[in-house]
Write a protein that holds these residues in place. Structure first.
Motif: not given
Length: 302
Positions: A201, A207, A210
């Motif tokens: 990240k 993200d 996801s």
């Protein structure tokens, strides 16, 4: 852990340029949890194919020692990254061969292809331990480490020569060592997986929403296992020779509080007592190793 561990555990990008995140695990062969965590992370990445900026690569360290579940075969792979041994044309140990192959893996990802290179080296401890970061104060390592929610210990690489994070830092990569917990604990796998996802990240703009395992795969580390952030510095190292008879007093864990004059260990039959108040760090409860223990104190603000 899969029986046969490849040198490249996994590689992933989604076609967008960005930094490199170079993750190593199993540099000590009796520390498999980082390898297991990387295998889980790359399975998730390949199945869900989330967008990231740059490339993440996972690399196994001491493959021969991992097969036998021993710390090392001939010598400690995390103590041989010295210029003298790096300059040897013919490797003189199993670990020097492994070192050359790890360097070869890194060289597959040349600096010119990435505007920034990060590293994360995954380890575990022989005694029970809270998860923590060990950081060398060069480049922007300390600033980078402070973005992760756990204990930070400074100064280990200043006392120990030849460790892989020292080598990677000298070659311009930004990163740290992460100690996930005790060698065989399921918690250590949770912590390694969690910090790898956080590094993805923060370094490669993943993200987390996801990925299908979120939030549990991150919260297991950040909410359940990690202590409130605090920074420590090493103030004493008790070193050993190979032939020494050393026995740590029972009951110590990483970050256990200790008091001045407290009995810590027996070294060649002699009592070893603390010369200060502080915290015990890396107490040796295994047969191999040249570091009996360390003493750390909370760091003063820079």
């Amino acid at each position: 852990m899969e029986k046969e561990v490849s040198r490249i555990i996994g590689e992933y990008n989604s076609g967008t340029p960005g930094p490199l995140l170079f993750v190593t695990a199993g540099v000590h062969g009796n520390e498999p949890s980082g390898v297991i965590a990387l295998q889980k992370v790359f399975r998730e990445l390949q199945q869900n194919k989330p967008k990231i900026k740059g490339t993440v690569v996972g690399v196994s360290g001491n493959r021969e020692a991992l097969k036998k579940n021993v710390r090392f075969i001939d010598e400690d792979l995390n103590r041989i990254w010295t210029q003298e041994k790096l300059d040897k044309e013919i490797p003189e140990s199993s670990e020097q061969i492994e070192m050359g192959r790890i360097i070869g893996a890194l060289n597959r990802y040349p600096k010119r292809h990435y505007y920034k290179q990060y590293f994360l080296d995954c380890h575990t401890t022989s005694s029970e331990s809270l998860p923590y970061i060990s950081v060398q104060e060069v480049n922007d390592n300390d600033q980078w480490a402070s973005r992760f929610p756990t204990y930070i210990v400074r100064g280990f690489s200043d006392l120990i020569t030849g460790d892989i994070d020292h080598y990677l830092s000298r070659h311009g990569l930004t990163g740290f060592v992460f100690e996930g917990g005790q060698h065989e604990s399921e918690t250590a796998v949770e912590n390694h997986e969690g910090i790898i996802w956080l590094a993805l990240k923060k370094a490669l703009d993943l993200d987390l929403h996801s990925i299908s395992c979120y939030p549990e795969c991150v919260k297991n580390f950040t909410k359940k296992n990690a202590p409130q952030p605090k920074t420590f510095e090493i103030v004493y190292r008790h070193s050993l020779q190979d032939e020494d008879d050393f026995k740590m007093e029972p009951g110590f864990k990483n970050f256990s509080k200790i008091e001045e004059k407290q009995l810590l260990a027996l070294h060649n039959g002699k009592e070893i007592r603390s010369d200060r108040d502080g915290y015990i760090f890396l107490p040796l409860y295994q047969s191999k190793g040249n570091d009996g223990f360390f003493i750390i104190e909370e760091a003063k603000a820079h």
